[in-house]
Design a protein around this motif. Structure first.
Motif, mmCIF file in Angstrom:
data_model
loop_
_atom_site.group_PDB
_atom_site.id
_atom_site.type_symbol
_atom_site.label_atom_id
_atom_site.label_comp_id
_atom_site.label_asym_id
_atom_site.label_seq_id
_atom_site.Cartn_x
_atom_site.Cartn_y
_atom_site.Cartn_z
ATOM 1 N N VAL A 131 0.836 -1.200 0.000
ATOM 2 C CA VAL A 131 0.000 0.000 0.000
ATOM 3 C C VAL A 131 0.875 1.256 0.000
ATOM 4 N N ALA A 132 1.931 1.242 0.801
ATOM 5 C CA ALA A 132 2.792 2.422 0.890
ATOM 6 C C ALA A 132 3.433 2.753 -0.452
ATOM 7 N N LEU A 133 3.783 1.715 -1.219
ATOM 8 C CA LEU A 133 4.421 1.962 -2.513
ATOM 9 C C LEU A 133 3.418 2.331 -3.595
ATOM 10 N N SER A 134 2.255 1.662 -3.585
ATOM 11 C CA SER A 134 1.405 1.797 -4.761
ATOM 12 C C SER A 134 0.342 2.878 -4.666
ATOM 13 N N ALA A 135 -0.088 3.241 -3.464
ATOM 14 C CA ALA A 135 -1.120 4.280 -3.391
ATOM 15 C C ALA A 135 -0.605 5.626 -3.941
ATOM 16 N N PRO A 136 0.571 6.097 -3.518
ATOM 17 C CA PRO A 136 1.075 7.343 -4.114
ATOM 18 C C PRO A 136 1.291 7.202 -5.619
ATOM 19 N N ALA A 137 1.766 6.023 -6.041
ATOM 20 C CA ALA A 137 1.994 5.819 -7.475
ATOM 21 C C ALA A 137 0.678 5.910 -8.242
ATOM 22 N N GLY A 138 -0.369 5.288 -7.685
ATOM 23 C CA GLY A 138 -1.677 5.337 -8.334
ATOM 24 C C GLY A 138 -2.164 6.771 -8.454
ATOM 25 N N TYR A 139 -1.964 7.543 -7.397
ATOM 26 C CA TYR A 139 -2.377 8.949 -7.395
ATOM 27 C C TYR A 139 -1.649 9.721 -8.493
ATOM 28 N N ALA A 140 -0.338 9.534 -8.557
ATOM 29 C CA ALA A 140 0.444 10.254 -9.564
ATOM 30 C C ALA A 140 -0.009 9.873 -10.974
ATOM 31 N N LEU A 141 -0.175 8.567 -11.212
ATOM 32 C CA LEU A 141 -0.549 8.126 -12.565
ATOM 33 C C LEU A 141 -1.958 8.576 -12.935
ATOM 34 N N ALA A 142 -2.847 8.605 -11.943
ATOM 35 C CA ALA A 142 -4.235 8.932 -12.255
ATOM 36 C C ALA A 142 -4.457 10.430 -12.359
ATOM 37 N N LYS A 143 -3.814 11.200 -11.481
ATOM 38 C CA LYS A 143 -4.179 12.604 -11.374
ATOM 39 C C LYS A 143 -3.084 13.591 -11.775
ATOM 40 N N LEU A 144 -1.838 13.223 -11.617
ATOM 41 C CA LEU A 144 -0.795 14.202 -11.917
ATOM 42 C C LEU A 144 -0.235 14.015 -13.320
ATOM 43 N N ARG A 145 -0.514 12.829 -13.889
ATOM 44 C CA ARG A 145 -0.157 12.547 -15.278
ATOM 45 C C ARG A 145 1.231 13.016 -15.674
ATOM 46 N N PRO A 146 2.242 12.415 -15.123
ATOM 47 C CA PRO A 146 3.593 12.832 -15.481
ATOM 48 C C PRO A 146 3.942 12.336 -16.877
ATOM 49 N N ARG A 147 4.868 13.001 -17.506
ATOM 50 C CA ARG A 147 5.377 12.504 -18.774
ATOM 51 C C ARG A 147 6.065 11.172 -18.482
ATOM 52 N N GLY A 148 5.838 10.174 -19.301
ATOM 53 C CA GLY A 148 6.462 8.875 -19.052
ATOM 54 C C GLY A 148 5.617 7.985 -18.152
ATOM 55 N N GLY A 149 4.508 8.506 -17.666
ATOM 56 C CA GLY A 149 3.644 7.697 -16.799
ATOM 57 C C GLY A 149 3.043 6.514 -17.531
ATOM 58 N N GLY A 150 2.746 6.713 -18.811
ATOM 59 C CA GLY A 150 2.162 5.631 -19.598
ATOM 60 C C GLY A 150 3.099 4.438 -19.698
ATOM 61 N N VAL A 151 4.371 4.731 -19.889
ATOM 62 C CA VAL A 151 5.369 3.663 -19.975
ATOM 63 C C VAL A 151 5.424 2.890 -18.666
#
Lengths: 329, 276
Positions: free
Chosen positions: B85-105
């Motif tokens: 949970v500690a690793l993936s919840a922030p990652a999920g947030y970033a991928l879903a809402k902050l949409r960084p370049r390279g997130g798709g990869v």
């Protein structure tokens, strides 16, 4: 619709069936891309940093080590000291020329294909059955998940005892209908069948649940229209259910393929791949080479494993393509 | 509509449903039955279908011998849940809402990561842990077990968090909350369902793991229950009541999870559809 839904003003909840369908990749979500502020880019990567590091350390690096293992000549001593000589593709050659290669390939293909077909057909039949309205339908469907949730060691040991030649319930049942005892786990001609039976039992719930969620998204008006046109139950299944379920079926089968290809626990616990390699697949062979003997053959073991990775990735990419096409459709 | 006819038909279907469920769950019943069977009745032919002369001897053996294994599994399971949970919840947030370049990869890599056979990962981990001296350690196994759940967890969190209305996050931003505060105060509390789903699966998979356990902690001081059962079968193929009693006890988390959190389970199966 199996999408995450938000009641107005409320928190997002899973829909009735509790299903969120396969996670959309950020790349695929229609991006109304305004250039994001640079600070937000930084924030995003701060949130992603731990998991990226994790991916590099605990996926990429083990995979790299495994590749490295397969290209060197390792002994127990050199394994510890890390000075194994580089031998190129020698380990792969050894594996290909091993008399166990052919049978392992055949067993892997047969195991995967037979499990897949039966899991899908039984799962689909059950999904159609439970899709109808009757009392206890939802409860019984939930109970069907039990085999999927049990630890594999539990399922495997239970099946081992049920299939025991002398005292197993299966042979007792066969005896009752006048069939002689079958040496399920100890005869080379039956061991593969035995592990296939156990694995089908474990895989049916997954197929049932995924196909059931696919059935839910078929509009009932189509069935009503078909019924008005005088289509019987079988005709409705053939002309409405099955074609409309095709995308879900494709995903189910491909995922099933990828997972069945790497089944290890069941076979290892029930038969250890034996007797006489009669139920050895690539997964158990790889483990056998690396960990199953006093003198481990890490190099060849890793080589077999990498062949398995390649196969899994090929089908995995097919899966991604199919999924992507469906997302666009 | 012809309701009388209809009711008769659904009753018939309920009966068929019960019969099919009974057939499917027979092995589970059999495990329970054998766990309660006396030693002297174990090799009876034909076997008793009901534990009429039931004994709890098998369960006494479990409590006597397997408790440490169960404790280890519990620790490993909870550790895996926390790490995942500690690793993936922030990652999920970033991928879903902050949409960084390279997130798709990155998202793509997580899908691919699920396709890698566990046995391969086990070999790589073995080679690395051997050098680091992490073999036969609980933290080592927690890290290895988390690889079963992390890709799945990131995908679930991403899917779930994309559903959080953007307006809410923007409102927080207006109030001066940075991304971290927004995540802590809004996104995480709203994602409770996803956290539950992810935790359930992370726990269940690490609890059930056999491949990593048998390669990374075999023979060590802290072995999980899957190895407990495995050794038990290996050293002792007579006392099947005790083996099956251990199996029953090892199945308890699955049973509890199914009863308490059935809809999360269904959600997890259809969502990630991942099991190693």
């Amino acid at each position: 619709m199996n999408r995450t839904t938000h009641p107005p003003g409320g928190r997002p909840v899973l829909d009735r069936s509790g299903a969120v369908t396969a996670a959309p990749l950020p790349a695929r979500t229609p991006s109304r891309r305004r250039p994001r502020p640079r600070s937000q880019q930084w924030a995003a990567w701060a949130f992603l940093a731990p998991v990226t590091l994790y991916l590099a350390l605990f996926y990429a690096y083990p995979l790299y080590r495994n590749l490295d293992l397969s290209l060197r000549n390792y002994t127990v001593r050199s394994f510890v000291q890390g000075d194994a000589p580089f031998t190129g593709l020698k380990n792969y050659e050894t594996v290909f020329q091993d008399p166990a290669f052919g049978p392992a390939l055949v067993h892997t293909v047969v195991f995967t294909a037979v499990c897949l077909v039966f899991q899908y057909v039984i799962g689909l039949a059950l999904a159609v059955f439970f899709h109808q309205h009757f009392r206890l339908s939802a409860t019984l469907r939930a109970l069907f998940l039990v085999p999927w949730l049990l630890p594999l060691i539990v399922s495997a040991s239970t099946w081992s005892w049920m299939l025991n030649s002398d005292s197993g319930i299966v042979n007792a049942a066969l005896h009752a209908i006048g069939i002689g005892p079958v040496n399920w786990l100890t005869s080379p001609s039956w061991s593969l069948t035995s592990v296939i039976i156990a694995n089908i039992w474990i895989g049916v719930p997954f197929n049932l649940v995924v196909l059931y969620s696919g059935l839910q998204s078929i509009p009932s008006s189509l069935y009503e229209a078909a019924a008005l046109d005088g289509a019987g139950a079988w005709r409705r299944f053939r002309s409405v259910t099955f074609p409309l379920l095709r995308p879900v079926s494709a995903i189910t089968l491909l995922l099933g393929l990828v997972y069945t290809l790497k089944v290890f626990d069941i076979i290892w616990i029930m038969t250890k791949g034996g007797p006489a390699d009669s139920s050895t697949t690539f997964a158990t062979w790889s483990y056998q080479l690396g960990f199953g003997n006093l003198l481990p053959a890490f190099g060849p073991g890793a080589a077999v494993g990498n062949l398995l990775v390649v196969a899994a990735l090929v089908f995995g990419l097919v899966y991604l393509r199919v999924q992507r096409k469906q997302a666009l459709a | 509509m012809n309701s009388l006819h209809g009711r008769g038909r659904t009753r018939w279907k309920t009966a068929l449903g019960l019969a099919l469920t009974a057939l499917m769950l027979f092995p589970v019943y059999w495990m329970l039955n054998v766990s309660l069977t006396r030693d002297q009745d174990m090799r009876k032919s034909p076997p008793d279908l009901l534990p009429l002369n039931g004994t709890l001897a098998g369960y006494r053996t479990v409590l006597g011998e397997q408790l440490p294994y169960l404790g280890t599994s519990l620790v490993i399971g909870l550790g895996t849940v926390a790490l995942t949970v500690a690793l993936s919840a922030p990652a999920g947030y970033a991928l879903a809402k902050l949409r960084p370049r390279g997130g798709g990869v990155l998202g793509f890599l997580f899908l691919v990561a699920q396709m890698i056979p566990g046995i391969i990962m086990a070999m790589g981990f073995y080679a690395i842990y051997l050098q680091l001296g992490l073999l036969q350690s609980v933290p080592g196994l927690i890290v290895a077990d988390s690889t079963l759940a992390v890709p799945f967890a990131v995908l679930i969190f991403t899917a779930f968090m994309s559903g959080i209305p953007r307006e809410l996050l923007q409102a927080a931003q207006m109030d001066g909350a940075g991304p971290w505060r927004t995540f802590r105060a809004i996104v995480l509390p709203m994602s409770r369902n996803a956290v539950v789903t992810v935790s359930l699966f992370a726990f269940l998979w690490s609890w059930s793991d056999f491949v990593f356990a048998s390669t990374l902690v075999n023979g060590g001081a802290h072995e999980p229950i899957t190895l407990g059962i495995y050794h038990y079968i290996g050293n002792n193929n007579q006392e099947w009541n005790a083996i099956m009693a251990t199996a029953v006890v090892a199945s308890l988390p699955a049973a509890v999870i199914l009863v308490l959190a059935q809809r999360y389970v269904a959600a997890g199966v259809t969502a990630g559809a991942v099991k190693d």
